[in-house]
Design a protein around this motif. Structure first.
Motif, PDB file in Angstrom:
ATOM      1  N   ASN A  52      35.428  21.781  44.748  1.00 44.26           N
ATOM      2  CA  ASN A  52      36.000  21.571  46.083  1.00 44.26           C
ATOM      3  C   ASN A  52      34.901  21.058  47.004  1.00 44.26           C
ATOM      4  O   ASN A  52      33.710  21.170  46.698  1.00 44.26           O
ATOM      5  N   GLU A  53      35.290  20.498  48.129  1.00 41.04           N
ATOM      6  CA  GLU A  53      34.332  19.993  49.110  1.00 41.04           C
ATOM      7  C   GLU A  53      34.463  20.740  50.433  1.00 41.04           C
ATOM      8  O   GLU A  53      33.994  20.268  51.459  1.00 41.04           O
ATOM      9  N   GLU A  54      35.082  21.894  50.401  1.00 42.03           N
ATOM     10  CA  GLU A  54      35.285  22.698  51.608  1.00 42.03           C
ATOM     11  C   GLU A  54      34.256  23.815  51.757  1.00 42.03           C
ATOM     12  O   GLU A  54      34.367  24.650  52.658  1.00 42.03           O
ATOM     13  N   GLY A  55      33.296  23.884  50.854  1.00 37.22           N
ATOM     14  CA  GLY A  55      32.250  24.894  50.968  1.00 37.22           C
ATOM     15  C   GLY A  55      32.606  26.219  50.335  1.00 37.22           C
ATOM     16  O   GLY A  55      31.932  27.227  50.594  1.00 37.22           O
ATOM     17  N   GLN A  56      33.619  26.242  49.492  1.00 35.80           N
ATOM     18  CA  GLN A  56      34.020  27.485  48.837  1.00 35.80           C
ATOM     19  C   GLN A  56      33.284  27.634  47.505  1.00 35.80           C
ATOM     20  O   GLN A  56      33.373  26.767  46.635  1.00 35.80           O
ATOM     21  N   GLY A  57      32.539  28.730  47.359  1.00 35.58           N
ATOM     22  CA  GLY A  57      31.795  28.974  46.136  1.00 35.58           C
ATOM     23  C   GLY A  57      30.331  28.596  46.276  1.00 35.58           C
ATOM     24  O   GLY A  57      29.719  28.744  47.336  1.00 35.58           O
ATOM     25  N   VAL A  58      29.766  28.049  45.191  1.00 39.16           N
ATOM     26  CA  VAL A  58      28.335  27.738  45.124  1.00 39.16           C
ATOM     27  C   VAL A  58      28.164  26.218  45.057  1.00 39.16           C
ATOM     28  O   VAL A  58      28.922  25.531  44.363  1.00 39.16           O
TER      29      VAL A  58
ATOM     30  N   PHE B  16      30.781  22.425  33.974  1.00 42.01           N
ATOM     31  CA  PHE B  16      31.664  23.230  34.822  1.00 42.01           C
ATOM     32  C   PHE B  16      33.015  22.533  34.988  1.00 42.01           C
ATOM     33  O   PHE B  16      33.093  21.307  35.093  1.00 42.01           O
ATOM     34  N   SER B  17      34.079  23.321  35.018  1.00 35.91           N
ATOM     35  CA  SER B  17      35.435  22.781  35.105  1.00 35.91           C
ATOM     36  C   SER B  17      35.664  22.115  36.460  1.00 35.91           C
ATOM     37  O   SER B  17      35.503  22.741  37.516  1.00 35.91           O
TER      38      SER B  17
ATOM     39  N   SER C  17      21.426  16.222  48.098  1.00 36.54           N
ATOM     40  CA  SER C  17      22.581  16.576  48.931  1.00 36.54           C
ATOM     41  C   SER C  17      23.479  17.578  48.209  1.00 36.54           C
ATOM     42  O   SER C  17      23.382  17.758  46.998  1.00 36.54           O
ATOM     43  N   GLN C  18      24.334  18.215  48.981  1.00 39.25           N
ATOM     44  CA  GLN C  18      25.283  19.194  48.427  1.00 39.25           C
ATOM     45  C   GLN C  18      26.668  18.893  48.998  1.00 39.25           C
ATOM     46  O   GLN C  18      26.998  19.283  50.108  1.00 39.25           O
ATOM     47  N   GLU C  19      27.452  18.169  48.217  1.00 36.70           N
ATOM     48  CA  GLU C  19      28.774  17.763  48.684  1.00 36.70           C
ATOM     49  C   GLU C  19      29.897  18.464  47.932  1.00 36.70           C
ATOM     50  O   GLU C  19      31.007  18.573  48.428  1.00 36.70           O
ATOM     51  N   THR C  20      29.588  18.912  46.715  1.00 36.46           N
ATOM     52  CA  THR C  20      30.605  19.544  45.879  1.00 36.46           C
ATOM     53  C   THR C  20      30.257  21.016  45.649  1.00 36.46           C
ATOM     54  O   THR C  20      29.084  21.365  45.490  1.00 36.46           O
ATOM     55  N   TYR C  21      31.285  21.864  45.627  1.00 35.69           N
ATOM     56  CA  TYR C  21      31.113  23.300  45.398  1.00 35.69           C
ATOM     57  C   TYR C  21      31.948  23.725  44.201  1.00 35.69           C
ATOM     58  O   TYR C  21      32.989  23.123  43.901  1.00 35.69           O
ATOM     59  N   PHE C  22      31.452  24.761  43.530  1.00 31.58           N
ATOM     60  CA  PHE C  22      32.152  25.296  42.363  1.00 31.58           C
ATOM     61  C   PHE C  22      32.595  26.717  42.685  1.00 31.58           C
ATOM     62  O   PHE C  22      31.766  27.603  42.937  1.00 31.58           O
TER      63      PHE C  22
ATOM     64  N   LEU D 232      24.099  24.814  41.493  1.00 30.71           N
ATOM     65  CA  LEU D 232      24.381  24.854  40.064  1.00 30.71           C
ATOM     66  C   LEU D 232      24.089  23.513  39.402  1.00 30.71           C
ATOM     67  O   LEU D 232      24.332  22.445  39.968  1.00 30.71           O
ATOM     68  N   LEU D 233      23.546  23.602  38.174  1.00 31.51           N
ATOM     69  CA  LEU D 233      23.171  22.424  37.404  1.00 31.51           C
ATOM     70  C   LEU D 233      24.375  21.942  36.603  1.00 31.51           C
ATOM     71  O   LEU D 233      24.772  22.562  35.623  1.00 31.51           O
ATOM     72  N   ASN D 234      24.939  20.815  37.018  1.00 35.07           N
ATOM     73  CA  ASN D 234      26.112  20.275  36.345  1.00 35.07           C
ATOM     74  C   ASN D 234      25.705  19.464  35.115  1.00 35.07           C
ATOM     75  O   ASN D 234      24.528  19.097  34.947  1.00 35.07           O
TER      76      ASN D 234
END
Length: 423
Positions: free
Chosen positions: A28-34, A22-23, A46-51, A85-87
């Protein structure tokens, strides 16, 4: 070899899905997206990054999916969080509909397998795992019903381990909160309860060099409350297989207790030379003052063997008329003193505290020793609970290690209807 075990190629029985690149421009780390799973997120789920971009549901990981980090330490986990999402550089493994390998069994099988691959993988910086390392592996596997039974047994132990780890974390959080309250508000010896908060009863507090403290408390430097602060003679020790244990920062465990199991030994003659300055007695404190382990402190107990300390640690003997040594030990573990340590280390730029600096550390304490002892007793009770849980955790982890060895190799045969562990 068990007669009913079959030789299988893992890749023929299991599905593999590598993560998508994923690009990072869409991270982002603001909770925008998945939520997006990165290798650093695996152990804590944990979930710190969003796509925040388009994606295929193929790469959506569900709770319970088995994931493997392909770089670094090759960690394998069962995902414990919401869909993410699986990075790239993370591998998801799942069972085939008519495969001969149960995915839960494979999860436990792969733990020692990946450790072995990691140990055999050469690397100059970060080690990398290939899907082929797993898919091309050939080994003996028991029939599916036995695999399922083995996985259930190991899962039961894992559940107990997780519950114990949760209990430890709970007590540690309680201790942290209790230390903050006890060393800022203290205990009213008449009621046995914490004093009211400063904002609720400002008349019970006074200003000091360390901020607001109860009116019945004082603040003084160590040199005014302690009889002795000393390190050992600065000689280069010669080590032996036996003799007198000599303690360094590496011999302190996570609870700041001394572990004598792996310490080194010096001769009785060297110990006597050392004792000229550091004649350790029951109730003395040992404080690490140099290196990465700086800031750890423990108390010399009557059950401990006679031992020496390296000059990377120092001994502190309190004036018993003024300060209870166990109270000072807990105070030194708390945020107020640790903050003073941080300021001093930052000012000198290296993790090395001289005895002159330590003697000038400030301690706030109740003038009434009964209150000091009450405070240390409260904290000691929580420590006892933490230690009990940690001992139980070590026992369960040892049990699991033995079961992995016995069950995954067929050393102990498991009947499908046989209960090995009663939870």
């Amino acid at each position: 070899m068990k007669d009913n075990w079959n030789e299988l190629t893992i890749g023929n029985e299991i599905n593999f899905l590598g993560g998508f690149p994923f690009s990072s421009a869409k991270f982002n780390e603001e909770g925008q997206g998945v939520p997006l799973i990165r290798i650093r997120d695996l152990l804590k789920s944990s979930q710190e990054t969003y796509f925040d971009g388009p994606y295929s549901d193929t790469y959506l990981v569900e709770e319970g999916d088995v994931l493997i980090g392909m770089d670094g330490d090759f960690h394998i986990v069962k995902w414990k969080n919401s869909p993410s999402l699986l990075n790239q550089r993370i591998l998801r493994v799942s069972g085939k509909r008519k495969g001969k390998i149960n995915i839960d069994f494979l999860f436990y099988y792969l733990n020692p397998f990946l450790l072995d691959v990691h140990n055999k993988t050469a690397a100059t910086t970060v080690k990398h795992l290939s899907t082929f390392d797993i898919s091309k592996a050939v080994d003996l596997f028991p029939p599916l019903p036995q695999q399922q039974k083995i996985a259930k047994i190991l899962s039961t132990v894992d559940t107990v381990i997780e519950q114990t780890e949760t209990a430890i974390a709970k007590y540690q959080a309680i201790k942290q909160g209790l230390m903050h309250d006890l060393f800022t508000r203290g205990i009213d010896v008449n009621t046995g309860k914490l004093r009211p908060k400063q904002q609720d009863a400002p008349e019970l507090y006074k200003e000091s060099a360390l901020g607001l403290i109860p009116k019945e408390w004082e603040v003084n430097e160590f040199e005014k409350t302690c009889l002795k602060v000393a390190d050992r003679d600065h000689f280069t020790p010669i080590y032996f297989d036996q003799g007198i244990p000599i303690i360094s920062p590496k011999d302190f465990d996570q609870n700041h207790n001394i572990s004598f199991e792996k310490c080194k030994y010096i001769s009785h003659e060297a110990h006597l030379k050392n004792c000229k300055k550091t004649d350790l007695k029951t109730g003395d404190l040992v404080f690490t003052r140099i290196g990465a382990g700086l800031g750890k402190v423990t108390i010399v107990e009557s059950w401990m063997p006679e031992f020496s300390i390296l000059h990377s640690a120092c001994m502190i003997r309190t004036d018993d008329k003024i300060l209870d040594s166990r109270y000072l030990m807990y105070y030194m573990k708390g945020e107020i003193l640790q903050r003073q340590i941080g300021v001093e280390v930052q000012s000198i730029g290296v993790p090395d505290l001289g005895l002159d600096k330590i003697r000038l550390f400030k301690c706030s304490y109740p003038v009434d020793k009964k209150e000091q002892i009450t405070i240390s007793n409260r904290l000691s009770k929580v420590d006892d609970k933490i230690q009990t849980e940690q001992q139980a955790l070590a026992k369960y982890q040892q049990l699991k290690a033995g079961l992995l060895q016995d069950l995954l190799t067929g050393k102990v045969e498991v009947g499908v209807d046989e209960e090995i562990i009663n939870n």
